[in-house]
Design a protein around this motif. Structure first.
Motif, PDB file in Angstrom:
ATOM      1  N   GLN A  41     -12.706   5.507  -4.164  1.00  0.00           N
ATOM      2  CA  GLN A  41     -11.904   5.215  -2.980  1.00  0.00           C
ATOM      3  C   GLN A  41     -11.101   3.935  -3.135  1.00  0.00           C
ATOM      4  OE1 GLN A  41     -14.254   5.912   0.795  1.00  0.00           O
ATOM      5  NE2 GLN A  41     -15.820   6.279  -0.777  1.00  0.00           N
ATOM      6  N   ARG A  42     -11.557   3.011  -3.942  1.00  0.00           N
ATOM      7  CA  ARG A  42     -10.866   1.734  -4.119  1.00  0.00           C
ATOM      8  C   ARG A  42      -9.612   1.866  -4.967  1.00  0.00           C
ATOM      9  NH1 ARG A  42     -15.641  -2.806  -4.949  1.00  0.00           N
ATOM     10  NH2 ARG A  42     -16.891  -2.171  -3.158  1.00  0.00           N
ATOM     11  N   TYR A  43      -9.645   2.705  -5.984  1.00  0.00           N
ATOM     12  CA  TYR A  43      -8.522   2.794  -6.920  1.00  0.00           C
ATOM     13  C   TYR A  43      -7.194   3.132  -6.237  1.00  0.00           C
ATOM     14  CZ  TYR A  43     -12.276   2.698 -10.409  1.00  0.00           C
ATOM     15  OH  TYR A  43     -13.374   2.370 -11.151  1.00  0.00           O
ATOM     16  N   PRO A  44      -7.129   4.129  -5.351  1.00  0.00           N
ATOM     17  CA  PRO A  44      -5.840   4.396  -4.693  1.00  0.00           C
ATOM     18  C   PRO A  44      -5.379   3.239  -3.802  1.00  0.00           C
ATOM     19  CG  PRO A  44      -7.323   6.271  -4.432  1.00  0.00           C
ATOM     20  CD  PRO A  44      -8.122   5.162  -5.017  1.00  0.00           C
ATOM     21  N   SER A  78      -7.028   7.945  -0.825  1.00  0.00           N
ATOM     22  CA  SER A  78      -8.289   7.220  -0.660  1.00  0.00           C
ATOM     23  C   SER A  78      -9.043   7.728   0.562  1.00  0.00           C
ATOM     24  CB  SER A  78      -8.039   5.721  -0.522  1.00  0.00           C
ATOM     25  OG  SER A  78      -9.258   5.042  -0.301  1.00  0.00           O
ATOM     26  N   GLY A  79      -8.310   7.972   1.641  1.00  0.00           N
ATOM     27  CA  GLY A  79      -8.945   8.495   2.845  1.00  0.00           C
ATOM     28  C   GLY A  79      -9.577   9.859   2.631  1.00  0.00           C
ATOM     29  N   ASN A 138     -13.491   4.608   6.088  1.00  0.00           N
ATOM     30  CA  ASN A 138     -12.340   4.655   5.191  1.00  0.00           C
ATOM     31  C   ASN A 138     -11.534   5.926   5.439  1.00  0.00           C
ATOM     32  OD1 ASN A 138     -10.599   3.863   3.017  1.00  0.00           O
ATOM     33  ND2 ASN A 138     -11.647   5.377   1.757  1.00  0.00           N
ATOM     34  N   PHE A 139     -12.213   7.041   5.621  1.00  0.00           N
ATOM     35  CA  PHE A 139     -11.513   8.294   5.928  1.00  0.00           C
ATOM     36  C   PHE A 139     -10.684   8.155   7.201  1.00  0.00           C
ATOM     37  CE2 PHE A 139     -11.637  12.192   8.524  1.00  0.00           C
ATOM     38  CZ  PHE A 139     -10.777  12.982   7.768  1.00  0.00           C
ATOM     39  N   ALA A 146      -2.191   6.295   6.959  1.00  0.00           N
ATOM     40  CA  ALA A 146      -1.202   6.973   6.116  1.00  0.00           C
ATOM     41  C   ALA A 146      -0.302   7.883   6.954  1.00  0.00           C
ATOM     42  CB  ALA A 146      -1.901   7.773   5.022  1.00  0.00           C
ATOM     43  N   ILE A 147      -0.899   8.584   7.903  1.00  0.00           N
ATOM     44  CA  ILE A 147      -0.096   9.444   8.788  1.00  0.00           C
ATOM     45  C   ILE A 147       0.866   8.592   9.612  1.00  0.00           C
ATOM     46  CG2 ILE A 147      -0.234  10.981  10.797  1.00  0.00           C
ATOM     47  CD1 ILE A 147      -2.841  12.098   9.509  1.00  0.00           C
ATOM     48  N   ALA A 148       0.382   7.460  10.123  1.00  0.00           N
ATOM     49  CA  ALA A 148       1.252   6.566  10.906  1.00  0.00           C
ATOM     50  C   ALA A 148       2.404   6.036  10.058  1.00  0.00           C
ATOM     51  CB  ALA A 148       0.433   5.414  11.478  1.00  0.00           C
ATOM     52  N   ILE A 149       2.126   5.674   8.822  1.00  0.00           N
ATOM     53  CA  ILE A 149       3.174   5.168   7.924  1.00  0.00           C
ATOM     54  C   ILE A 149       4.205   6.253   7.651  1.00  0.00           C
ATOM     55  CG2 ILE A 149       3.654   4.346   5.579  1.00  0.00           C
ATOM     56  CD1 ILE A 149       0.783   3.073   5.700  1.00  0.00           C
ATOM     57  N   LEU A 150       3.735   7.439   7.279  1.00  0.00           N
ATOM     58  CA  LEU A 150       4.664   8.528   6.953  1.00  0.00           C
ATOM     59  C   LEU A 150       5.474   8.959   8.165  1.00  0.00           C
ATOM     60  CD1 LEU A 150       2.356  10.561   4.553  1.00  0.00           C
ATOM     61  CD2 LEU A 150       4.371   9.208   3.924  1.00  0.00           C
TER      62      LEU A 150
END
Length: 159
Positions: A41-44, A78-79, A138-139, A146-150
């Motif tokens: 989860q950390r890598y992304p 990651s999520g 994290n999920f 991510a949804i908010a950003i996109l």
């Protein structure tokens, strides 16, 4: 950087860096060592933070949007890994990995470190709040962020 793309850019930078700070804080201050899926989860988040940081130095708004969108996809991945890991912790399905442990040293010290190292299981949540594990948070945070950003990028009329 004004308007919605500015919000998206800052969120794409602050979300992964904040979650990584929390992960490392829980590890080094709280003593919650990561299992293998925690590392996945950390890598992304590292990738997303790097892309969002790079976007601060890009003058072209189209390229900046693309970098922020790629960062959002890293956060989303990651999520989704966190969602899978949470399912393993809640025993909804079986994980793909063996348990991990932390070791260090060389020679006899390495052997002693191996023998005394705590076994970190991927299928057991070492910490929960309101029944939600760190992987579950994290999920929720990463997927929602991510949804908010996109959506913010998509709704932005100007590059």
């Amino acid at each position: 950087m004004t308007g919605k793309i500015g919000f998206a850019h800052w969120l794409a930078f602050l979300l992964p860096t904040g979650l990584l700070a929390g992960a490392y804080g829980s590890q080094y201050i709280g003593g919650l060592y990561p299992c293998e899926m925690c590392w996945w989860q950390r890598y992304p988040h590292f990738e997303a933070a790097a892309l969002a940081t790079l976007a601060f130095f890009v003058a072209n708004p189209v390229y900046r949007r693309a970098l922020v969108a790629l960062a959002a996809l890293g956060i989303l991945s990651s999520g989704l890994i966190g969602g899978f890991h949470a399912g393993v912790e809640y025993q909804w399905w079986e994980g793909l990995t063996a348990c991990t442990s932390t070791i260090s040293g060389s020679g006899d010290a390495l052997l002693k470190s191996i023998m005394n190292a705590p076994l970190i299981r991927c299928d057991t949540a070492p910490w929960t709040l309101f029944g939600i594990s760190l992987a579950g948070y994290n999920f929720l945070l990463s997927t929602g962020g991510a949804i908010a950003i996109l959506l913010s990028i998509w709704r932005s009329k100007t590059p």
